[in-house]
Structure formats: C-alpha cells, structure tokens
Design a protein around this motif. Structure first.
Motif, PDB file in Angstrom:
ATOM      1  N   TYR A 139      -8.619   7.955  33.465  1.00 48.73           N
ATOM      2  CA  TYR A 139      -8.952   7.031  32.391  1.00 48.73           C
ATOM      3  C   TYR A 139     -10.277   7.441  31.734  1.00 48.73           C
ATOM      4  N   GLN A 140     -10.510   6.942  30.532  1.00 50.74           N
ATOM      5  CA  GLN A 140     -11.786   7.171  29.863  1.00 50.74           C
ATOM      6  C   GLN A 140     -12.933   6.793  30.795  1.00 50.74           C
ATOM      7  N   ASP A 191     -19.002   2.384  25.460  1.00 49.89           N
ATOM      8  CA  ASP A 191     -20.446   2.226  25.597  1.00 49.89           C
ATOM      9  C   ASP A 191     -20.732   1.313  26.784  1.00 49.89           C
ATOM     10  N   GLY A 192     -20.678   1.901  27.988  1.00 52.86           N
ATOM     11  CA  GLY A 192     -20.911   1.114  29.191  1.00 52.86           C
ATOM     12  C   GLY A 192     -19.842   0.057  29.372  1.00 52.86           C
ATOM     13  N   SER A 193     -20.238  -1.208  29.366  1.00 50.55           N
ATOM     14  CA  SER A 193     -19.291  -2.305  29.564  1.00 50.55           C
ATOM     15  C   SER A 193     -18.635  -2.762  28.268  1.00 50.55           C
ATOM     16  N   ILE A 196     -15.555  -5.151  21.666  1.00 51.34           N
ATOM     17  CA  ILE A 196     -14.921  -5.956  22.703  1.00 51.34           C
ATOM     18  C   ILE A 196     -15.473  -5.526  24.053  1.00 51.34           C
ATOM     19  N   SER A 197     -15.282  -6.374  25.047  1.00 52.04           N
ATOM     20  CA  SER A 197     -15.711  -6.000  26.385  1.00 52.04           C
ATOM     21  C   SER A 197     -14.720  -5.015  26.985  1.00 52.04           C
ATOM     22  N   ARG A 198     -15.176  -4.279  27.969  1.00 51.24           N
ATOM     23  CA  ARG A 198     -14.332  -3.263  28.596  1.00 51.24           C
ATOM     24  C   ARG A 198     -13.099  -3.878  29.258  1.00 51.24           C
ATOM     25  N   ASP A 199     -13.201  -5.130  29.667  1.00 49.89           N
ATOM     26  CA  ASP A 199     -12.073  -5.798  30.314  1.00 49.89           C
ATOM     27  C   ASP A 199     -11.497  -6.901  29.415  1.00 49.89           C
ATOM     28  N   ALA A 200     -11.533  -6.683  28.101  1.00 45.23           N
ATOM     29  CA  ALA A 200     -11.059  -7.694  27.149  1.00 45.23           C
ATOM     30  C   ALA A 200      -9.597  -8.033  27.399  1.00 45.23           C
TER      31      ALA A 200
END
Length: 246
Positions: A26-27, A202-204, A227-231
């Motif tokens: 994954y990225q 960009d991080g989270s 958006i957040s990484r876990d959107a």
C-alpha cells in the motif's frame, strides 16, 4: 590475470540480486527484503550497495513529450567490504517509500505509472552491476473509496501517468518533484466531462487536487480537499460532492 581481465569486461564479476518480501504494498508501506551478492571469479571490493526507489515521469517541452527516470528516494545498504570468489552475502534492508510514490494498481485504459527498486553495486571490474525489481503500489482504502465513487457516478479512468513538477492545492503542495494524475471521463453525450485527480499522502492526511474540464466551453476549474487517512465512505463522498457538482 585472465580472470581479472574477464571481470573487467563484466564476465565473472560479482553479481547483485534484490529479493523483496512483498512486491505489492500500500501507499507509504515499508518495503522489506534482502540484497544477495554473489562473488565472481576473483576477490573484489564492494564500495557501496545503493537501492533507489524510482518512477517514470512525463516531461513536456517545446520539442515534445519525453519520459525520464525519477528517483523518489534512496538507501545505502552496507559499509565497504570485500567479497571472495564464489562467496555469498545476504544483506537485509527496509526502505520507506516517499509518501508521494505513485499508485500503480489502477484500472486505467492507459496506465503509464511504473515504480521499481533499482539496486546498484559499486564495485571494480563490473559493467552495469544493477538489478531492477518492479512494485505494485496499491491505493489506501480511503483513496480507493474516492476512485469507486467516481466510477459509481459514471466515470471511467482513461489514463494514469506521472508528471514532472509540483502542484499546489488549498493549504498543501507536493514535495517530491513529481505528481500523479488519474484522468476520468464520463459517458455523457451532452454533458461530457473530464476530471483529473492527484492524491498526496501527508502523514495521517490525504490531500487531493481535482482539475475539472467542464463541457460547453465553460473552461477548466480546480478544487481541492483533504480527508483523513482512515476516512469513511460517507466522509469521502462528502469531500467529493463539490467536485462532482462543478
């Protein structure tokens, strides 16, 4: 003397091979593997083993379009050492990819996105002692949700490539010197539209710049969102709503 002469021609010299534990990541996921060095016919000094994370970028100029290798990051895997004839050395490594490494696992009609690890052996008496291992870079779940939303809205990904340069959105900008463009088209007869998306991890957070080519001579416009990484699915749909309405 004959063996040394052969080695100077690249015959019988030490060889290098990179073995990745996982060629599909994954990225932002750390790459792990080992570098296998096998001695040739003579004793040789290895000054450095360098692993480079590379992609291919499109460069536009007055003379046309060309493609160049672009290094996203590198890692030196060892200190200087001597390898004996026939000896094998195994060097483990971990390489953290640049956060802006392009996605390669995309469902595009024309996918020109390629990422690979290139391993180079800095050694006497060798011609191009290198190894290239291609990677599959998968989108994070939140990014995949965004791609799925466009498909459900009637858009198909027609092209994916990597451009040399930088892009800037609302409160963010790319850092690596290249950026990926994912181009979508819908099938509307009287309302044909094109949307290009560029994601920046960009991080989270995940930033996105959308370029919208509107039909009927209304021109292009840009929108960006974060958006957040876990959107969640709902959060992704809400972030894309303004782009789809434009």
């Amino acid at each position: 003397m004959f063996k040394k002469l052969k080695a100077s021609l690249g015959i019988g010299a030490a060889t290098v091979d990179t073995l990745l534990h996982n060629e599909s990541v994954y990225q932002g996921e750390t790459l792990k593997g080992v570098v296998l060095i096998k001695g040739g016919d003579i004793e040789q000094q290895v000054d450095a083993i360098t692993l480079k994370l590379c992609t291919e970028v499109k460069v536009e100029s007055d003379s046309g379009v060309s493609y160049q290798t672009f290094v996203l990051g590198s890692l030196q895997a060892n200190d200087q050492f001597v390898i004996q004839p026939g000896e094998e050395k195994v060097l483990p490594f971990e390489l953290v990819p640049h956060q802006e490494t392009p996605i390669t696992a995309v469902n595009a009609r024309s996918n020109k996105c390629h990422v690979w690890v290139e391993t180079t052996l800095d050694i006497e008496f060798a011609i191009d002692p290198s190894d290239r291992d291609y990677l599959e870079i998968r989108p994070l779940p939140a990014v995949q949700r965004a791609l799925d939303v466009l498909e459900r809205e009637g858009f198909s990904m027609v092209k994916a490539d990597v451009e040399k340069g930088h892009l800037r959105g609302d409160g963010f900008s790319s850092q690596s010197g290249c950026y990926q463009e994912l181009e979508f088209q819908n099938s509307g007869l009287f309302n044909r539209r094109e949307i290009e998306l560029s994601f920046i991890l960009d991080g989270s957070r995940i930033h996105c710049l959308a370029e919208i080519d509107r039909a009927l001579g209304r021109g292009d416009m840009f929108r960006s969102f974060t958006i957040s990484r876990d959107a969640s699915q709902g959060e992704v749909e809400q972030a894309l709503a303004a782009t789809l309405r434009a």
